[in-house]
Scaffold this motif. Structure first.
Motif, PDB file in Angstrom:
ATOM      1  N   VAL A 134       0.991  -1.259  -0.048  1.00  0.00           N
ATOM      2  CA  VAL A 134       0.038   0.018   0.148  1.00  0.00           C
ATOM      3  C   VAL A 134       0.961   1.168   0.117  1.00  0.00           C
ATOM      4  CG1 VAL A 134      -2.065  -0.954   1.185  1.00  0.00           C
ATOM      5  CG2 VAL A 134      -0.267  -0.190   2.500  1.00  0.00           C
ATOM      6  N   LEU A 135       0.541   2.156  -1.029  1.00  0.00           N
ATOM      7  CA  LEU A 135       1.512   3.512  -0.901  1.00  0.00           C
ATOM      8  C   LEU A 135       0.818   4.426  -0.485  1.00  0.00           C
ATOM      9  CD1 LEU A 135       3.792   4.857  -2.376  1.00  0.00           C
ATOM     10  CD2 LEU A 135       2.247   5.190  -4.402  1.00  0.00           C
ATOM     11  N   GLU A 136       1.534   5.016   0.643  1.00  0.00           N
ATOM     12  CA  GLU A 136       0.850   6.080   1.709  1.00  0.00           C
ATOM     13  C   GLU A 136       1.237   7.680   0.816  1.00  0.00           C
ATOM     14  OE1 GLU A 136       0.790   7.845   6.276  1.00  0.00           O
ATOM     15  OE2 GLU A 136       2.375   6.045   5.316  1.00  0.00           O
ATOM     16  N   ASN A 137       0.168   8.320   0.822  1.00  0.00           N
ATOM     17  CA  ASN A 137       0.342  10.024   0.608  1.00  0.00           C
ATOM     18  C   ASN A 137       0.839  10.380   2.075  1.00  0.00           C
ATOM     19  OD1 ASN A 137      -2.488   9.260   1.534  1.00  0.00           O
ATOM     20  ND2 ASN A 137      -2.383  11.438   1.746  1.00  0.00           N
ATOM     21  N   LEU A 138       1.674  11.600   1.866  1.00  0.00           N
ATOM     22  CA  LEU A 138       2.261  12.254   2.830  1.00  0.00           C
ATOM     23  C   LEU A 138       1.909  13.679   2.780  1.00  0.00           C
ATOM     24  CD1 LEU A 138       5.572  10.312   3.043  1.00  0.00           C
ATOM     25  CD2 LEU A 138       3.646   9.941   4.651  1.00  0.00           C
ATOM     26  N   ASN A 139       2.323  14.664   3.863  1.00  0.00           N
ATOM     27  CA  ASN A 139       2.159  16.097   3.401  1.00  0.00           C
ATOM     28  C   ASN A 139       3.717  16.646   3.540  1.00  0.00           C
ATOM     29  OD1 ASN A 139       2.969  17.743   5.935  1.00  0.00           O
ATOM     30  ND2 ASN A 139       1.732  16.120   6.770  1.00  0.00           N
ATOM     31  N   THR A 140       3.940  17.393   2.648  1.00  0.00           N
ATOM     32  CA  THR A 140       5.111  17.912   2.465  1.00  0.00           C
ATOM     33  C   THR A 140       5.457  19.264   3.513  1.00  0.00           C
ATOM     34  OG1 THR A 140       4.797  18.858   0.394  1.00  0.00           O
ATOM     35  CG2 THR A 140       5.882  16.757   0.408  1.00  0.00           C
ATOM     36  N   GLU A 141       4.225  19.802   3.715  1.00  0.00           N
ATOM     37  CA  GLU A 141       4.305  21.202   4.417  1.00  0.00           C
ATOM     38  C   GLU A 141       4.859  21.057   5.850  1.00  0.00           C
ATOM     39  OE1 GLU A 141       1.774  19.906   2.494  1.00  0.00           O
ATOM     40  OE2 GLU A 141       1.277  21.185   0.896  1.00  0.00           O
ATOM     41  N   VAL A 142       4.153  19.831   6.460  1.00  0.00           N
ATOM     42  CA  VAL A 142       4.564  20.083   8.065  1.00  0.00           C
ATOM     43  C   VAL A 142       5.549  18.920   8.385  1.00  0.00           C
ATOM     44  CG1 VAL A 142       3.601  19.626  10.416  1.00  0.00           C
ATOM     45  CG2 VAL A 142       2.355  21.029   8.400  1.00  0.00           C
ATOM     46  N   ASP A 143       5.373  17.751   7.766  1.00  0.00           N
ATOM     47  CA  ASP A 143       6.119  16.442   8.412  1.00  0.00           C
ATOM     48  C   ASP A 143       7.189  15.992   7.431  1.00  0.00           C
ATOM     49  OD1 ASP A 143       4.339  15.777  10.938  1.00  0.00           O
ATOM     50  OD2 ASP A 143       2.744  15.968   9.545  1.00  0.00           O
ATOM     51  N   HIS A 144       6.530  16.128   6.230  1.00  0.00           N
ATOM     52  CA  HIS A 144       7.751  15.283   5.383  1.00  0.00           C
ATOM     53  C   HIS A 144       8.333  15.960   4.220  1.00  0.00           C
ATOM     54  CE1 HIS A 144       6.667  11.614   7.649  1.00  0.00           C
ATOM     55  NE2 HIS A 144       5.412  12.089   7.467  1.00  0.00           N
ATOM     56  N   PRO A 145       8.846  17.238   4.408  1.00  0.00           N
ATOM     57  CA  PRO A 145       9.319  18.104   3.333  1.00  0.00           C
ATOM     58  C   PRO A 145      10.359  17.091   2.164  1.00  0.00           C
ATOM     59  CG  PRO A 145      10.429  18.793   5.219  1.00  0.00           C
ATOM     60  CD  PRO A 145       9.090  17.812   5.648  1.00  0.00           C
ATOM     61  N   GLY A 146      10.479  17.275   1.149  1.00  0.00           N
ATOM     62  CA  GLY A 146      11.318  16.782   0.058  1.00  0.00           C
ATOM     63  C   GLY A 146      10.955  15.154  -0.300  1.00  0.00           C
ATOM     64  N   VAL A 147       9.841  14.557   0.023  1.00  0.00           N
ATOM     65  CA  VAL A 147       9.253  13.298  -0.404  1.00  0.00           C
ATOM     66  C   VAL A 147       8.586  13.690  -1.655  1.00  0.00           C
ATOM     67  CG1 VAL A 147       7.724  11.515  -0.002  1.00  0.00           C
ATOM     68  CG2 VAL A 147       8.979  12.452   1.999  1.00  0.00           C
ATOM     69  N   PRO A 148       8.952  12.821  -2.640  1.00  0.00           N
ATOM     70  CA  PRO A 148       8.163  12.738  -3.990  1.00  0.00           C
ATOM     71  C   PRO A 148       6.924  12.201  -3.886  1.00  0.00           C
ATOM     72  CG  PRO A 148      10.416  11.417  -4.266  1.00  0.00           C
ATOM     73  CD  PRO A 148      10.162  11.984  -2.793  1.00  0.00           C
ATOM     74  N   PHE A 149       6.318  12.390  -4.733  1.00  0.00           N
ATOM     75  CA  PHE A 149       4.939  11.595  -5.136  1.00  0.00           C
ATOM     76  C   PHE A 149       4.090  11.463  -3.695  1.00  0.00           C
ATOM     77  CE2 PHE A 149       8.451   9.449  -7.223  1.00  0.00           C
ATOM     78  CZ  PHE A 149       8.126   9.823  -8.618  1.00  0.00           C
ATOM     79  N   ALA A 150       3.791  12.550  -2.962  1.00  0.00           N
ATOM     80  CA  ALA A 150       3.617  12.807  -1.684  1.00  0.00           C
ATOM     81  C   ALA A 150       2.084  12.874  -1.405  1.00  0.00           C
ATOM     82  CB  ALA A 150       4.345  13.766  -1.125  1.00  0.00           C
ATOM     83  N   LYS A 151       1.533  13.850  -2.282  1.00  0.00           N
ATOM     84  CA  LYS A 151      -0.022  13.994  -2.260  1.00  0.00           C
ATOM     85  C   LYS A 151      -1.027  12.865  -2.612  1.00  0.00           C
ATOM     86  CE  LYS A 151       0.352  19.146  -3.046  1.00  0.00           C
ATOM     87  NZ  LYS A 151      -0.320  20.079  -3.771  1.00  0.00           N
ATOM     88  N   ALA A 152      -2.143  12.891  -2.226  1.00  0.00           N
ATOM     89  CA  ALA A 152      -2.845  11.582  -2.530  1.00  0.00           C
ATOM     90  C   ALA A 152      -2.957  11.522  -3.966  1.00  0.00           C
ATOM     91  CB  ALA A 152      -4.275  11.840  -1.703  1.00  0.00           C
ATOM     92  N   ALA A 153      -3.203  12.872  -4.707  1.00  0.00           N
ATOM     93  CA  ALA A 153      -3.293  12.822  -6.056  1.00  0.00           C
ATOM     94  C   ALA A 153      -2.442  12.075  -6.758  1.00  0.00           C
ATOM     95  CB  ALA A 153      -3.713  14.175  -6.654  1.00  0.00           C
ATOM     96  N   ASP A 154      -1.155  12.310  -6.273  1.00  0.00           N
ATOM     97  CA  ASP A 154       0.258  11.477  -6.874  1.00  0.00           C
ATOM     98  C   ASP A 154       0.167   9.959  -6.562  1.00  0.00           C
ATOM     99  OD1 ASP A 154       1.025  13.951  -7.416  1.00  0.00           O
ATOM    100  OD2 ASP A 154       2.374  14.250  -5.651  1.00  0.00           O
ATOM    101  N   THR A 155      -0.176   9.562  -5.331  1.00  0.00           N
ATOM    102  CA  THR A 155      -0.309   8.280  -5.224  1.00  0.00           C
ATOM    103  C   THR A 155      -1.408   7.364  -5.851  1.00  0.00           C
ATOM    104  OG1 THR A 155      -1.523   8.520  -3.020  1.00  0.00           O
ATOM    105  CG2 THR A 155       1.048   8.479  -2.932  1.00  0.00           C
TER     106      THR A 155
END
Length: 261
Positions: A134-155
């Protein structure tokens, strides 16, 4: 819906095995992160039902893919021992504090193609071993800056492109609220590809009822959609872990075994 609780984030004054025991005693399934930091035999001895765990240790969707596949195979072995059906993935390897080991602030077309190919390989590996990645979406604004394919739209785009039953979304509503909002529309769009849902409130990443997300409304939409999968609390307790579990259960129509509290 089945309800699970992430043992990494509640009852944090206790050793992890005792956290797992408490969560299990209260009627929830259990989520864990990196298996390499765990006493797997002790976890098995708790009798808990494990919902999901991190499905890799090193590597990335766009580089070091062979290392990603190798550590995914190792994770599958542990998942089988625990009876854990879902193995969680991220856009890239995460290190201390959830930060990417190799930050990537831009994504090229070549990276999208590489990620899709890697996920297709993981899906086939999952099919051969009777587990779901399972591929998890993350947020780059607060917790995980610099992660690619992070948004739910991306995953969602990646999972839909691979379109394999052994690759689905770990749809995290906390991260989606910070990164995108419009959660109910996102849920409706993502519904055919969801493997598991994770929740926490915004701001603060604490249990439902402590922030701005209307989780009873989310739960109603999930029932309308006929969702029968797992909803996992991946949240810190705002004040008390027992209260956090009750609030979580209340939001999603579950029960807590009060006699054990």
């Amino acid at each position: 819906m089945r309800l699970a609780v992430c043992a990494e984030m509640v009852f944090t004054d206790l050793p992890l095995v005792e956290r797992v025991e408490r969560i299990h005693q209260r009627g929830f399934d259990v989520e864990i992160w990196d298996h390499t930091t765990k006493d797997v035999d002790a976890l098995i001895a708790t009798g808990a039902t494990f919902s999901s765990m991190t499905g890799y240790v090193h590597g990335s969707l766009t580089h070091d893919q062979d290392q990603l596949l190798k550590t995914a195979e190792q994770s599958i072995e542990v998942a089988h021992r625990l009876g854990c059906p879902r193995l969680n993935l991220h856009g890239t390897e995460l290190g201390e504090g959830g930060l990417p080991v190799r930050p990537q602030y831009g994504v090229t077309g070549e990276m999208w193609l590489a990620a899709a190919k890697t996920l297709a390989r993981l899906a086939e590996l999952g099919a051969a071993n009777d587990v779901m990645f399972v591929l998890e979406n993350l947020n780059t604004e607060v917790d995980h800056p610099g992660v690619p394919f992070a948004k739910a739209a991306d995953t969602l785009a990646l999972v839909a492109a691979v379109d394999h039953p052994n690759l689905r979304l770990m749809f995290d509503l906390y991260h989606a609220q910070i990164g995108e909002g419009n959660l109910i529309a996102l849920l409706r769009k993502a519904a055919p590809f969801i493997g598991e849902i994770q929740v926490a409130d915004v701001p603060g990443r604490c249990e439902p009822g402590t922030g701005e997300i209307n989780y009873p409304a989310i739960a109603a939409v999930l029932r309308e959609l006929g969702y029968e999968g797992t909803v996992g609390l991946e949240a810190f307790a705002h004040s008390d872990s027992e209260l956090a579990l009750r609030r979580f259960a209340d939001a999603f129509g579950g029960t807590v075994r009060l006699e054990d509290i």
